[in-house]
Design a protein around this motif. Sequence first.
Motif, PDB file in Angstrom:
ATOM      1  N   SER A   1     -46.136 -56.642  -8.761  1.00  0.00           N
ATOM      2  CA  SER A   1     -44.716 -56.291  -8.850  1.00  0.00           C
ATOM      3  C   SER A   1     -44.356 -55.134  -7.940  1.00  0.00           C
ATOM      4  CB  SER A   1     -44.354 -55.927 -10.300  1.00  0.00           C
ATOM      5  OG  SER A   1     -45.160 -54.852 -10.754  1.00  0.00           O
ATOM      6  N   ALA A   2     -45.354 -54.391  -7.456  1.00  0.00           N
ATOM      7  CA  ALA A   2     -45.085 -53.256  -6.568  1.00  0.00           C
ATOM      8  C   ALA A   2     -46.299 -52.979  -5.695  1.00  0.00           C
ATOM      9  CB  ALA A   2     -44.729 -52.012  -7.394  1.00  0.00           C
ATOM     10  N   LEU A   3     -46.039 -52.439  -4.511  1.00  0.00           N
ATOM     11  CA  LEU A   3     -47.086 -51.998  -3.598  1.00  0.00           C
ATOM     12  C   LEU A   3     -47.058 -50.475  -3.527  1.00  0.00           C
ATOM     13  CD1 LEU A   3     -46.664 -54.572  -0.676  1.00  0.00           C
ATOM     14  CD2 LEU A   3     -48.158 -54.714  -2.676  1.00  0.00           C
ATOM     15  N   HIS A   4     -48.231 -49.859  -3.463  1.00  0.00           N
ATOM     16  CA  HIS A   4     -48.331 -48.405  -3.569  1.00  0.00           C
ATOM     17  C   HIS A   4     -48.985 -47.804  -2.325  1.00  0.00           C
ATOM     18  CE1 HIS A   4     -47.529 -49.078  -7.876  1.00  0.00           C
ATOM     19  NE2 HIS A   4     -48.454 -50.025  -7.800  1.00  0.00           N
ATOM     20  N   GLY A   5     -48.715 -46.530  -2.115  1.00  0.00           N
ATOM     21  CA  GLY A   5     -49.395 -45.785  -1.055  1.00  0.00           C
ATOM     22  C   GLY A   5     -49.083 -46.350   0.325  1.00  0.00           C
ATOM     23  N   ILE A   6     -50.078 -46.322   1.204  1.00  0.00           N
ATOM     24  CA  ILE A   6     -49.907 -46.829   2.568  1.00  0.00           C
ATOM     25  C   ILE A   6     -49.771 -48.352   2.505  1.00  0.00           C
ATOM     26  CG2 ILE A   6     -50.957 -47.041   4.841  1.00  0.00           C
ATOM     27  CD1 ILE A   6     -52.435 -44.421   4.298  1.00  0.00           C
ATOM     28  N   THR A   7     -48.628 -48.838   2.946  1.00  0.00           N
ATOM     29  CA  THR A   7     -48.322 -50.269   2.870  1.00  0.00           C
ATOM     30  C   THR A   7     -48.004 -50.795   4.264  1.00  0.00           C
ATOM     31  OG1 THR A   7     -47.433 -50.044   0.625  1.00  0.00           O
ATOM     32  CG2 THR A   7     -46.794 -52.005   1.866  1.00  0.00           C
TER      33      THR A   7
ATOM     34  N   ARG B   1     -48.793 -55.599   2.572  1.00  0.00           N
ATOM     35  CA  ARG B   1     -50.123 -55.452   1.957  1.00  0.00           C
ATOM     36  C   ARG B   1     -50.476 -53.974   1.913  1.00  0.00           C
ATOM     37  NH1 ARG B   1     -54.704 -59.013   1.510  1.00  0.00           N
ATOM     38  NH2 ARG B   1     -56.696 -58.064   2.035  1.00  0.00           N
ATOM     39  N   ASP B   2     -50.864 -53.482   0.727  1.00  0.00           N
ATOM     40  CA  ASP B   2     -51.252 -52.071   0.629  1.00  0.00           C
ATOM     41  C   ASP B   2     -52.765 -51.936   0.784  1.00  0.00           C
ATOM     42  OD1 ASP B   2     -52.395 -52.631  -1.851  1.00  0.00           O
ATOM     43  OD2 ASP B   2     -50.724 -51.821  -3.009  1.00  0.00           O
TER      44      ASP B   2
ATOM     45  N   ALA C   1     -44.591 -45.091  -1.598  1.00  0.00           N
ATOM     46  CA  ALA C   1     -45.093 -45.925  -0.506  1.00  0.00           C
ATOM     47  C   ALA C   1     -44.745 -45.328   0.855  1.00  0.00           C
ATOM     48  CB  ALA C   1     -44.526 -47.336  -0.619  1.00  0.00           C
ATOM     49  N   LEU C   2     -45.673 -45.491   1.788  1.00  0.00           N
ATOM     50  CA  LEU C   2     -45.440 -45.144   3.186  1.00  0.00           C
ATOM     51  C   LEU C   2     -45.590 -46.435   3.976  1.00  0.00           C
ATOM     52  CD1 LEU C   2     -46.756 -42.131   5.199  1.00  0.00           C
ATOM     53  CD2 LEU C   2     -46.937 -44.436   6.138  1.00  0.00           C
ATOM     54  N   LEU C   3     -44.510 -46.888   4.574  1.00  0.00           N
ATOM     55  CA  LEU C   3     -44.510 -48.169   5.266  1.00  0.00           C
ATOM     56  C   LEU C   3     -45.006 -48.004   6.697  1.00  0.00           C
ATOM     57  CD1 LEU C   3     -43.703 -51.171   4.903  1.00  0.00           C
ATOM     58  CD2 LEU C   3     -41.529 -50.595   5.988  1.00  0.00           C
ATOM     59  N   VAL C   4     -45.967 -48.819   7.074  1.00  0.00           N
ATOM     60  CA  VAL C   4     -46.495 -48.838   8.437  1.00  0.00           C
ATOM     61  C   VAL C   4     -46.116 -50.182   9.053  1.00  0.00           C
ATOM     62  CG1 VAL C   4     -48.517 -48.564   9.902  1.00  0.00           C
ATOM     63  CG2 VAL C   4     -48.443 -47.433   7.674  1.00  0.00           C
ATOM     64  N   SER C   5     -45.495 -50.150  10.234  1.00  0.00           N
ATOM     65  CA  SER C   5     -45.066 -51.381  10.887  1.00  0.00           C
ATOM     66  C   SER C   5     -45.289 -51.265  12.390  1.00  0.00           C
ATOM     67  CB  SER C   5     -43.588 -51.646  10.601  1.00  0.00           C
ATOM     68  OG  SER C   5     -42.763 -50.726  11.313  1.00  0.00           O
ATOM     69  N   ASP C   6     -45.013 -52.363  13.099  1.00  0.00           N
ATOM     70  CA  ASP C   6     -45.040 -52.292  14.556  1.00  0.00           C
ATOM     71  C   ASP C   6     -43.727 -51.679  15.054  1.00  0.00           C
ATOM     72  OD1 ASP C   6     -43.132 -54.280  14.278  1.00  0.00           O
ATOM     73  OD2 ASP C   6     -44.435 -55.904  14.968  1.00  0.00           O
ATOM     74  N   GLY C   7     -43.469 -51.795  16.338  1.00  0.00           N
ATOM     75  CA  GLY C   7     -42.302 -51.126  16.906  1.00  0.00           C
ATOM     76  C   GLY C   7     -40.982 -51.850  16.718  1.00  0.00           C
ATOM     77  N   ASN C   8     -40.945 -52.914  15.935  1.00  0.00           N
ATOM     78  CA  ASN C   8     -39.688 -53.624  15.677  1.00  0.00           C
ATOM     79  C   ASN C   8     -38.672 -52.657  15.063  1.00  0.00           C
ATOM     80  OD1 ASN C   8     -37.612 -55.281  14.669  1.00  0.00           O
ATOM     81  ND2 ASN C   8     -39.022 -56.970  14.291  1.00  0.00           N
ATOM     82  N   PRO C   9     -37.520 -52.432  15.729  1.00  0.00           N
ATOM     83  CA  PRO C   9     -36.554 -51.441  15.232  1.00  0.00           C
ATOM     84  C   PRO C   9     -35.943 -51.788  13.879  1.00  0.00           C
ATOM     85  CG  PRO C   9     -35.627 -52.716  17.058  1.00  0.00           C
ATOM     86  CD  PRO C   9     -37.076 -53.056  16.995  1.00  0.00           C
ATOM     87  N   THR C  10     -36.071 -53.052  13.456  1.00  0.00           N
ATOM     88  CA  THR C  10     -35.521 -53.456  12.155  1.00  0.00           C
ATOM     89  C   THR C  10     -36.174 -52.670  11.019  1.00  0.00           C
ATOM     90  OG1 THR C  10     -35.211 -55.685  13.040  1.00  0.00           O
ATOM     91  CG2 THR C  10     -35.054 -55.430  10.661  1.00  0.00           C
TER      92      THR C  10
END
Length: 323
Positions: free
Chosen positions: A141-147, A191-192, A224-233
């Motif tokens: 139901s939730a993702l935690h920490g570095i996601t 995915r966390d 949560a801290l979201l990590v993504s690629d450079g997609n500005p969205t």
Amino acid sequence: MKAPEFLEFISEINQLDHHQRTVLTKALDQLEDEPKVFDLIETIFDSKGKCPHCSHTESHRHGIKDGLQRYRCKACKKTFNALTGTPLAHLRLKSKWLDYLGAIAESLTVRQAAKEINVHRNTTFRWRHRFLSWIQQDRPSALHGITEADETYLLESHKGERHLNRQPRKRGGCATKRGISDEQMCILIARDRSKQTVDFVTGNGPISKIVLDTHLKPILDQDALLVSDGNPTYGAFCKAEKVSHEIVNMSQGQRVTKGAYHIQNVNAYHHRFKSWLDRFHGVATKYLPNYLAWCRIMDRNHNLTPEQLLHSALGDFQYLTVT
């Protein structure tokens, strides 16, 4: 069967060849599996114990039909059994269910599973999506920490449909438009670091902030801290929702930032999913959530048993107890 007939049957077993003995052994094993399936179904129902019609908790026994106990609700007076209101209601050949779920655990194709358990391929196709229907909901139901979050794309497929609004494509065909277009279906994976995974089929074309608001926002924990690629969205979403955000610029060859932040886990999951999906030689887009759920539960548990799959197929999810 009377004793003399039984003794005659036993004496004739010695005359069977190897193949006939194998068929007989499988048939006897399935007869043994049927009461086991009934016991599992009743145990799962007893843990909930609610009327599927009105959710009232009080009922009384109302006879037995097709091996399953029937109940009568004290509130709405309707009768039901442990499968009423589930995707498995009215499915037959229950003695083969555990064998089929074993085929699911081995990721067998429709024809391989049909041959393995000796039923028609249409039956295994129908069973596949009935069993996977509620497994879709077996998710955190939730993702935690570095996601980590990233999207991947598959060509939209109308496999099995008789009427198309475009020219049919040969298996393994390519899109007619360059880059990401409305011919492709977007799959968002998050995915966390504890390997809890959620996935969403978000529709045609590139990902948008509305998609992230709809799907990603509800499952991101406050820490949560979201990590993504450079997609500005992703940057626009995180700024609007005040979510901590780290960018890994993959287009410039960056793999890790600040020594800890990357999207290698989610990208590896993309690769595993697509490699696993190849065995089915293309799947219809309308069934894609089922295949995502199938891959997710297989990735989460490498020693999956038919009994565990039956629990999930009937809504008895392990994530209901995860805090």
